[in-house]
Design an enzyme around this catalytic site. Structure first.
Site, PDB file in Angstrom:
ATOM      1  N   GLU B 226       0.857   7.560  32.040  1.00  0.00           N
ATOM      2  CA  GLU B 226       1.028   8.006  33.428  1.00  0.00           C
ATOM      3  C   GLU B 226       1.726   9.365  33.420  1.00  0.00           C
ATOM      4  O   GLU B 226       2.205   9.807  32.382  1.00  0.00           O
ATOM      5  CB  GLU B 226       1.811   6.972  34.268  1.00  0.00           C
ATOM      6  CG  GLU B 226       3.069   6.486  33.622  1.00  0.00           C
ATOM      7  CD  GLU B 226       3.617   5.166  34.160  1.00  0.00           C
ATOM      8  OE1 GLU B 226       3.616   4.964  35.381  1.00  0.00           O
ATOM      9  OE2 GLU B 226       4.073   4.361  33.343  1.00  0.00           O
ATOM     10  N   LYS B 228       4.572  12.113  33.984  1.00  0.00           N
ATOM     11  CA  LYS B 228       6.026  12.121  33.967  1.00  0.00           C
ATOM     12  C   LYS B 228       6.442  12.872  35.224  1.00  0.00           C
ATOM     13  O   LYS B 228       6.438  14.096  35.259  1.00  0.00           O
ATOM     14  CB  LYS B 228       6.535  12.843  32.717  1.00  0.00           C
ATOM     15  CG  LYS B 228       8.032  12.787  32.598  1.00  0.00           C
ATOM     16  CD  LYS B 228       8.528  13.418  31.315  1.00  0.00           C
ATOM     17  CE  LYS B 228      10.024  13.237  31.190  1.00  0.00           C
ATOM     18  NZ  LYS B 228      10.797  13.321  32.424  1.00  0.00           N
ATOM     19  N   ARG B 233      14.760   9.712  38.941  1.00  0.00           N
ATOM     20  CA  ARG B 233      14.482   8.384  38.417  1.00  0.00           C
ATOM     21  C   ARG B 233      15.464   7.433  39.079  1.00  0.00           C
ATOM     22  O   ARG B 233      16.665   7.681  39.109  1.00  0.00           O
ATOM     23  CB  ARG B 233      14.689   8.407  36.895  1.00  0.00           C
ATOM     24  CG  ARG B 233      14.509   7.075  36.198  1.00  0.00           C
ATOM     25  CD  ARG B 233      13.113   6.924  35.650  1.00  0.00           C
ATOM     26  NE  ARG B 233      12.978   5.623  34.978  1.00  0.00           N
ATOM     27  CZ  ARG B 233      13.230   5.440  33.686  1.00  0.00           C
ATOM     28  NH1 ARG B 233      13.635   6.441  32.935  1.00  0.00           N
ATOM     29  NH2 ARG B 233      13.069   4.241  33.152  1.00  0.00           N
ATOM     30  N   ARG B 248      19.497   7.647  37.874  1.00  0.00           N
ATOM     31  CA  ARG B 248      19.657   7.465  36.435  1.00  0.00           C
ATOM     32  C   ARG B 248      21.049   7.872  35.986  1.00  0.00           C
ATOM     33  O   ARG B 248      21.533   7.437  34.961  1.00  0.00           O
ATOM     34  CB  ARG B 248      18.606   8.277  35.673  1.00  0.00           C
ATOM     35  CG  ARG B 248      18.054   7.508  34.527  1.00  0.00           C
ATOM     36  CD  ARG B 248      17.422   8.443  33.545  1.00  0.00           C
ATOM     37  NE  ARG B 248      18.436   9.047  32.697  1.00  0.00           N
ATOM     38  CZ  ARG B 248      18.198  10.033  31.895  1.00  0.00           C
ATOM     39  NH1 ARG B 248      17.007  10.579  31.859  1.00  0.00           N
ATOM     40  NH2 ARG B 248      19.145  10.509  31.128  1.00  0.00           N
ATOM     41  N   GLU B 276      10.287   6.511  40.518  1.00  0.00           N
ATOM     42  CA  GLU B 276      10.700   7.909  40.663  1.00  0.00           C
ATOM     43  C   GLU B 276      10.708   8.245  42.148  1.00  0.00           C
ATOM     44  O   GLU B 276       9.717   8.029  42.849  1.00  0.00           O
ATOM     45  CB  GLU B 276       9.688   8.808  39.938  1.00  0.00           C
ATOM     46  CG  GLU B 276      10.164  10.223  39.720  1.00  0.00           C
ATOM     47  CD  GLU B 276      10.948  10.387  38.412  1.00  0.00           C
ATOM     48  OE1 GLU B 276      10.910   9.480  37.565  1.00  0.00           O
ATOM     49  OE2 GLU B 276      11.600  11.436  38.265  1.00  0.00           O
ATOM     50  N   LYS B 398       7.906  10.643  25.769  1.00  0.00           N
ATOM     51  CA  LYS B 398       7.594  11.620  26.818  1.00  0.00           C
ATOM     52  C   LYS B 398       6.936  12.831  26.164  1.00  0.00           C
ATOM     53  O   LYS B 398       7.349  13.273  25.094  1.00  0.00           O
ATOM     54  CB  LYS B 398       8.834  12.004  27.617  1.00  0.00           C
ATOM     55  CG  LYS B 398      10.011  12.523  26.832  1.00  0.00           C
ATOM     56  CD  LYS B 398      11.168  12.819  27.776  1.00  0.00           C
ATOM     57  CE  LYS B 398      12.428  13.123  26.982  1.00  0.00           C
ATOM     58  NZ  LYS B 398      13.621  13.135  27.837  1.00  0.00           N
TER      59      LYS B 398
END
Ligand SMILES: [Zn+2]
Ligand SMILES: [Zn+2]
Lengths: 327, 526
Positions: B226, B228, B233, B248, B276, B398
Site C-alpha cells: 500500500e 506510505k 500515523r 505515533r 493515517e 518502507k
C-alpha cells in the site's frame, strides 16, 4: 585631525595610529584584546599593565613602551594622555589634544566597577570615538553584587548535585572577574591559558584569589565537584566532555537573550560583560559633551541613528574591531 | 512565582533532557499545589482567554521607555520574541511582588472582564514588581502560546517516571477534561478522576527502510502493498462509547480531530485501529503542509475544519470488542478490517487502498509515481506476520521515493552547539524571486567537518550584518538542498514550506546566479 583609514584610526598631525589592524610605525593600543592589539607594528605604546599582555600575546621581542594613566606626553605636537576605560586591566581611553581640539577614543569600556580594572573615568572632548557592542536598549547589566550572587547560587545548586561547575568566559578580563566572584565557593581550577594571563594581573600588582592550574589534555579527575574556568576556544573541542558530571555556564553579555542562551546550549548563561550596556554607552556619550560621535564597532548603525535622533551628531565608521564579541 | 521562573529558566537554557527533567521534578516537589495544577493546565492548552492584545503591551512599553518604534523593531529583530523584547526594555523594577503562579493566573482570568484602564494599571504595576525573567513569563501568561522548552510528551514521561505511573495513564488524565480549581494534582496525574484503562494504546508496529532488492523478498503475492501516506500515523480507540486518538509520538490528539472522533463514535463495534490521519478534499489526499495547519492548534475552529477536512486511511485492526488481535496474521486482520469498514465506514473512515501488482517491476512503476498521489512511497507488509510491538526487521518495510532537491544560496549562518559549537553550522538558504532572494529553508549541516570549517571561515569574512548570534552572509555559496515534501504555507515568507530539508552537498561548481527560482520550486508542489 583624525582619519579613519584602511589600516586603523589615524591621527594626522601626530602621525600615529590607534588600535591599527595593519602594520604601521607607531601604534597606540587601548587594551590587550586581540581585535585591538594586532601584531606587526614597529612600535607599540600602551598602558603599563598592557605591556606584558602584548608581549605574551604578540611576542617578547616587540618594541613596546608603557605609560601611566593621566600622565600627558607629546608626539609631533599632539598632547596625548591615557584614561581608565574599566574594560580590563590596562584598558585605556586615548585623549588627544591638538590646537585646542580634543578627541577621545574610548576603545572598549564599561562603567561598572569590576573590582579589578581601574574604574572608568569620564573625559570631556569635542569628538568622541566610541564602541557600541551592546548598543541596543535590551541590554541592561545587573549590579556586580547581583551577578556574583547569581554565579554563587548556581555553584551551590551544582554542588548539591555533586556537579563540577565550569565557567566559560573570555580568558583576559572575564575569567579574572569570575575568579574573583566565586572565590568563596570552593577550590578553583583555571585553564593554563587563563593562568598565563593571570600573571599579567599579579605583575601589575593586582591580587587575584588563589587558584590551581589545569591542563585538560592531562588528567581531569581532581576537578570533580570543583569550580573550573575555561576559555571559549574550548567550546569547540571535545576536551569539555573529558570532565565528568559537569554543568557549564557561559558568561557573556549576549547571554541576556534567551535565544543566545539556547543556541549555545550551555546549561546556564550569565549576562556578565566587560562592555558598557545601553545606558552606560549613553551616559558616556552625554558626559563627554562631545559635539560629534563616531561609532566604531557593535551596533554601529542603530546606535548612531539613535544619537542623531536625540540631537547628538553621530556617524558610524568601519573598523576591524569586535571579533571578540562572538562570545 | 520564583519556582516557576526557575523552572522556565532551566527548561529554556539547557538542551539536556536530563536537566529539564531534573528541573520539572524540582518544581513538582517544591511548588505549591495550585501552581503545579496551573503548570499542567498551561502545558496542555487549558489557558485562559487572552485578556490583552500584544500590541497594547507594546504601546505601553514604548510609552514607558520613550523608545522610538524603529528602535523597538531593531530590538525585536535581535531578540526574536515579542514578550521577551518587552521584558528586556522595561526599566528595572522598584517593587517586589512574590505572588504565586496560581495567584497570577487567577488575576489574569479576572482581568478579561476589566476595563482598558484597569488592565493597563494592572500590567504596569505588575511589570514594576517583577524581574526580567518573571516579566517575560508574565507577558507570556497574558499572551497566547507559551512554549515551555519541553513537549507535552516529555512532560508526561517525566511525571510518569517520577510518580511511577504508566505514561498513557498520565496522558489520558491530563489531556482530558479538568480545571485547576476543583482538582488535586496527585489524583489527577494518577488518573483517579477517570478510567484510564479505556484509552490505553498499543505500541505501534514500525517499519525499517528497505535495504535489499525487491526480488530478494520473494514472490510479491506474499506481500501486502500500500502507499506510505504522509500524514499523522494514529491509533484510534473506541472503547465503551469513548474515543481516543493517539499519535505515533504517543500524544493524545483526540481534541484536534473532532470529526474523526465523531465518526468513530458512530461505530457499532468497540475497536482499536491503526491508520493515517490525512487532509483530503474531493477524494484527493492533500499535501502534508495542509494537515500541519491543524497540528498544535489547541482549538479547532469550524473555518479550519472546512479549510482542511481530514480523513483516516485505515491500515489495521488491533483489537475488536475487547479481544487483542495482534498475534493474528496480517491477512486475517485485513479481512476483518474490510468487514468492519463495510459495517461502519463512511466518508471519514476509509480503507487504505491496497496496491495489486503482478510483479515487482509493476510495483516499481507505482512507487515512482507516488508523489502524484501525495504519498511518500510504498509500504510492504508480509501477509503472514503478526502486529509487532515497535520495530522488527523482516515483517514490514518502507520504500520511500527519492528526495526532491533544489539549489539554494546561503544567506544566514548561526553557530552550532555541542561538538561543533564555535563553527557556523546552522544555515538559512534562499532562492531567487525576481531580482530578490527569498529564504526557503533552514538546515543544519549535512557537511563534513572540513567543509564546515571552510564555510565558517567564509561566514566570518563575508558577514554583512549581525543580529545577535545570526550573521547575514554575502550570498555566494550554493548548496543542494534535499527535502521530502513541499507545500504552500502562509507562515513562510516564501509562501512555500519544505518538509525535512537537509544539505545534500556543497555545489562549488555553481554561483548564486545558478540557483533555483521560487517559481520553479512552486512547480514541484503536487
Ligand atoms: Zn576588548
Ligand atoms: Zn572591542
Amino acid at each position: 585631525m583624525i582619519q579613519f583609514t584602511s589600516k586603523g584610526i589615524y591621527c594626522v598631525p601626530g602621525k600615529f595610529y590607534l588600535d591599527p589592524w595593519q602594520p604601521v610605525d607607531l601604534a597606540i593600543i587601548t587594551h590587550g584584546h586581540a581585535d585591538h592589539a594586532y601584531p606587526g607594528m614597529k612600535k607599540y605604546l600602551c598602558h603599563h599593565f598592557t605591556v606584558n599582555i602584548l608581549k605574551s600575546r604578540i611576542g617578547h621581542d616587540i618594541q613596546v613602551e608603557g605609560v601611566a594613566y593621566n600622565r600627558p606626553f607629546h608626539i609631533n605636537g599632539v598632547k596625548i594622555s591615557l584614561h581608565p576605560a574599566g574594560h580590563i586591566i590596562g584598558s585605556s581611553q586615548i585623549r588627544m589634544e591638538y590646537k585646542g581640539k580634543v578627541i577621545v577614543f574610548t576603545g572598549d569600556y564599561k562603567i561598572q566597577d569590576d573590582g579589578l580594572s581601574t574604574p572608568f573615568e569620564p573625559v570631556k572632548c569635542h569628538e568622541l570615538i566610541t564602541e557600541s557592542t551592546f548598543g541596543l536598549p535590551i541590554y541592561h547589566w545587573e549590579s556586580v553584587a547581583a551577578q556574583t550572587q547569581r554565579l554563587n547560587e548556581w555553584i551551590t545548586h551544582n554542588q548539591g548535585f555533586k556537579k563540577t561547575s565550569v565557567f566559560i568566559g573570555y580568558s583576559l578580563g572575564k575569567s579574572q572577574r569570575i575568579l574573583n566572584a566565586v572565590k568563596d565557593m570552593g577550590e578553583v581550577y583555571v585553564h593554563y591559558s587563563i593562568a598565563k594571563l593571570n600573571m599579567a594581573y599579579s605583575e601589575a600588582g593586582i591580587q587575584l584569589p588563589p587558584y590551581h592550574i589545569v591542563d585538560l589534555r592531562k588528567d581531569t579527575k581532581q576537578l570533580d565537584g570543583k569550580i573550573v574556568l575555561l576559555p571559549p576556544a574550548l567550546l569547540d573541542t571535545h576536551l569539555l566532555q573529558k570532565i565528568p558530571n559537569v554543568a557549564y555556564a557561559i558568561c557573556s553579555g549576549w547571554m541576556q537573550i534567551r535565544g543566545a542562551r539556547r543556541w549555545r546550549s550551555a546549561d546556564a548563561g550569565f549576562a556578565i560583560s566587560d562592555h558598557a550596556d545601553w545606558n552606560g554607552l549613553l551616559q558616556v556619550v552625554k558626559d563627554s559633551e562631545a559635539e560629534k560621535v563616531y561609532v566604531t564597532h557593535g551596533q554601529t548603525a542603530t546606535f548612531s541613528k539613535y544619537l542623531n535622533e536625540i540631537g547628538i551628531e553621530a556617524e558610524e565608521v568601519k573598523t576591524n574591531y569586535g571579533e571578540e564579541i562572538s562570545l | 512565582m520564583i519556582e516557576f521562573a526557575t523552572l522556565i529558566n532551566a527548561l529554556d537554557s539547557s538542551n539536556k533532557t536530563s536537566l529539564k527533567k531534573e528541573a520539572i521534578i524540582r518544581f513538582l516537589t517544591f511548588a505549591p499545589e495550585k501552581d503545579k495544577l496551573w503548570f499542567l493546565a498551561l502545558m496542555t492548552g487549558k489557558r485562559p482567554k487572552r485578556p490583552i492584545a500584544t500590541k497594547d503591551l507594546k504601546t505601553w512599553v514604548l510609552e514607558l521607555t520613550n523608545i522610538p518604534e524603529w528602535l523597538f523593531t531593531e530590538c525585536y529583530a535581535a531578540v526574536g520574541d515579542l514578550s521577551e523584547t518587552l521584558s528586556l526594555l522595561l526599566p528595572p523594577p522598584t517593587e517586589r511582588n512574590d505572588k504565586s503562579l496560581s495567584d497570577w493566573m487567577e488575576d489574569i482570568v479576572i482581568l478579561a472582564n476589566a476595563s482598558m484602564s484597569e488592565k493597563k494599571a494592572f500590567v504596569l504595576a505588575s511589570w514594576n514588581a517583577l524581574n526580567t525573567i518573571e516579566r517575560f513569563i508574565f507577558n507570556k501568561l497574558l499572551g497566547g502560546s507559551f512554549r515551555l522548552g519541553i513537549s507535552a510528551k516529555g512532560l508526561i514521561n517525566t511525571i510518569a517516571a517520577h510518580f511511577q505511573i504508566e505514561p498513557s495513564i498520565v496522558a489520558h488524565s491530563i489531556m482530558g477534561e479538568w480545571n485547576p480549581y476543583d482538582f488535586e494534582f496527585d489524583k489527577l496525574v494518577r488518573g483517579e478522576y477517570s478510567n484510564t484503562s479505556l484509552s490505553k494504546p498499543y505500541p505501534f508496529c514500525l517499519a525499517y527502510p528497505i535495504e535489499k532488492e525487491l526480488e530478494a523478498l520473494g514472490p510479491i503475492i506474499e506481500w501486502q502493498c500500500e502507499h506510505k501516506w504522509d500524514g499523522i500515523r494514529g491509533q484510534l480507540i473506541k472503547r465503551n462509547e469513548e474515543v481516543f486518538i493517539w499519535s505515533r509520538g504517543e500524544e493524545l490528539v483526540t481534541a484536534q480531530f473532532p470529526e474523526i472522533t465523531d465518526a468513530l463514535r458512530q461505530w457499532k463495534d468497540n475497536v482499536v485501529l491503526d491508520g493515517e490521519i490525512l487532509a483530503a478534499k474531493d477524494g484527493r489526499i492533500l499535501n502534508f503542509t495542509e494537515l500541519q495547519k491543524r497540528i498544535n492548534r489547541k482549538v479547532i475552529s469550524r473555518t479550519l475544519r472546512e479549510e482542511v477536512p481530514v480523513v483516516v486511511y485505515l491500515y489495521d485492526v488491533l483489537e475488536l470488542n475487547g479481544q487483542d488481535l495482534r498475534s493474528d496474521p496480517l491477512q486475517v486482520r485485513r479481512n476483518l478490517l474490510e468487514q468492519l469498514h463495510q459495517r461502519n465506514g463512511d466518508d471519514i473512515m476509509q480503507l487504505s487502498p491496497l496496491i495489486h501488482c503482478a510483479d515487482w517491476t509493476a510495483l516499481r512503476l507505482v512507487q515512482a509515481a507516488s508523489r502524484e498521489v501525495n504519498s511518500e512511497g510504498i509500504m510492504l507488509k508480509k501477509k503472514n506476520t503478526i502486529y509487532y510491538a515497535g520495530r522488527k526487521k523482516g515483517g514490514w518495510w518502507k520504500w520511500k521515493v527519492n528526495p526532491m532537491t533544489i539549489d539554494a544560496v546561503l544567506i544566514y549562518a548561526q553557530k552550532g552547539s555541542g561538538r561543533r559549537s564555535g563553527h557556523y553550522t546552522d544555515y538559512t538558504f534562499a532562492v531567487k524571486e525576481g531580482d530578490h532572494l527569498v529564504s526557503i529553508a533552514k538546515a543544519y549541516s549535512g557537511l563534513t567537518d572540513k567543509e564546515i570549517l571552510e564555510v565558517s571561515r567564509f561566514v566570518k569574512q563575508n558577514s554583512l550584518e549581525k543580529f545577535g548570534p545570526v550573521r547575514t552572509v554575502k550570498p555566494e555559496l550554493v548548496f543542494e538542498i534535499a527535502f521530502e515534501g513541499i507545500g504552500y504555507s502562509k507562515r513562510h515568507k516564501s509562501g512555500v514550506a519544505l518538509r525535512f530539508p537537509r544539505i545534500l552537498r556543497w555545489r562549488r561548481d555553481k554561483k548564486a546566479i545558478d540557483i533555483d527560482t521560487l517559481e520553479d520550486i512552486k512547480k514541484l508542489i503536487p
